[in-house]
Design an enzyme around this catalytic site. Structure first.
Site, PDB file in Angstrom:
ATOM      1  N   ASP A  26       0.817  -1.197   0.177  1.00  0.00           N
ATOM      2  CA  ASP A  26      -0.016  -0.083   0.066  1.00  0.00           C
ATOM      3  C   ASP A  26       0.599   1.320  -0.113  1.00  0.00           C
ATOM      4  O   ASP A  26       1.484   1.537   0.987  1.00  0.00           O
ATOM      5  CB  ASP A  26      -0.826  -0.015   1.158  1.00  0.00           C
ATOM      6  N   ASP A 166      -9.856  -5.748  -0.696  1.00  0.00           N
ATOM      7  CA  ASP A 166      -9.035  -5.123   0.262  1.00  0.00           C
ATOM      8  C   ASP A 166      -9.468  -4.169   1.226  1.00  0.00           C
ATOM      9  O   ASP A 166     -10.402  -3.309   0.952  1.00  0.00           O
ATOM     10  CB  ASP A 166      -7.798  -4.038  -0.624  1.00  0.00           C
TER      11      ASP A 166
HETATM   12 ZN    ZN Z   1      -4.306  -2.170  -0.343  1.00  0.00          ZN
END
Ligand code: ZN
Length: 208
Positions: A26, A166
């Site tokens: 991320d 996610d």
């Molecule tokens: Zn992610």
């Protein structure tokens, strides 16, 4: 984002030894999302240690500026947010031309129908189960409905895109998502905070 950054090498080693298919990273810029995660120096280090393909989720404005850099560190899947790309079709083409697989991500408030005209051009669609920016948030139940909708859109258009979810994924929400048609589950806290990470990955991978 959920890993122990003070012991990153050991965390990646555990992932390498697990049944995980990919390593999800991320990247946050403090502009598109209210948090900053890490940049290329850390990403390069992670890429060197990881034996899993890198699935890079870009929560940044102007992701197209860094296509070459992400390719150079060995990114397998470059995933950009729909909300950050005014010229999404062009960005998708540029990522593909650079030799990476392309994913497009939708925030919880962005409807699946926003992808009607791009869904045949991408390798994966990521539906956010939480608002992007922080790990450990509670799953937004409407995400399950969006997975059903996206599955229908893919079937209707003949798109071969994978459905990824996610945010807030655990054994309970994961089971609902797989039933709705999700192909790829991203798990953060669910695995990094589990007493036995490898076992949790095994259980998540075998949800039906
Ligand atoms: Zn992610």
């Amino acid at each position: 984002m959920s890993a122990d950054f003070g012991n990153l090498a050991a965390e990646i080693r555990k992932i390498n030894e697990s049944e995980a298919d990919w390593l999800h990273l991320d990247i946050m810029d403090g502009v598109f999302v209210p948090n900053i995660s890490f940049g290329f120096p850390v990403l390069k280090y992670v890429a060197q240690l990881s034996e899993k393909p890198l699935d890079v989720h870009l929560m940044i404005v102007h992701p197209e500026k860094f296509i070459r850099e992400f390719k150079e560190v060995g990114t397998m899947m470059m995933n950009v947010h729909y909300e950050t790309c005014v010229h999404l079709h062009r960005v998708v083409q540029q990522i593909r031309e650079a030799g990476m697989k392309v994913g497009v991500t939708l925030n919880p408030s962005t409807p699946v129908c926003a992808l009607n005209d791009i869904v045949c051009e991408v390798d994966m669609v990521l539906l956010m189960g939480v608002n992007p920016g922080f790990s450990g948030q509670k799953f937004i139940p409407n995400t399950v409905k969006k997975v059903y909708e996206l599955r229908e859109l893919l079937d209707k258009t003949g798109s071969k895109a994978l459905i990824q979810v996610d945010g807030g994924v655990n054994l309970e929400t994961g089971a609902q998502l797989v039933k709705a048609g999700a192909d790829v589950l991203v798990a953060g806290n669910a695995i990094f905070k589990a007493p036995d990470m490898k076992e949790m990955i095994h259980l998540l991978k075998n949800l039906k």
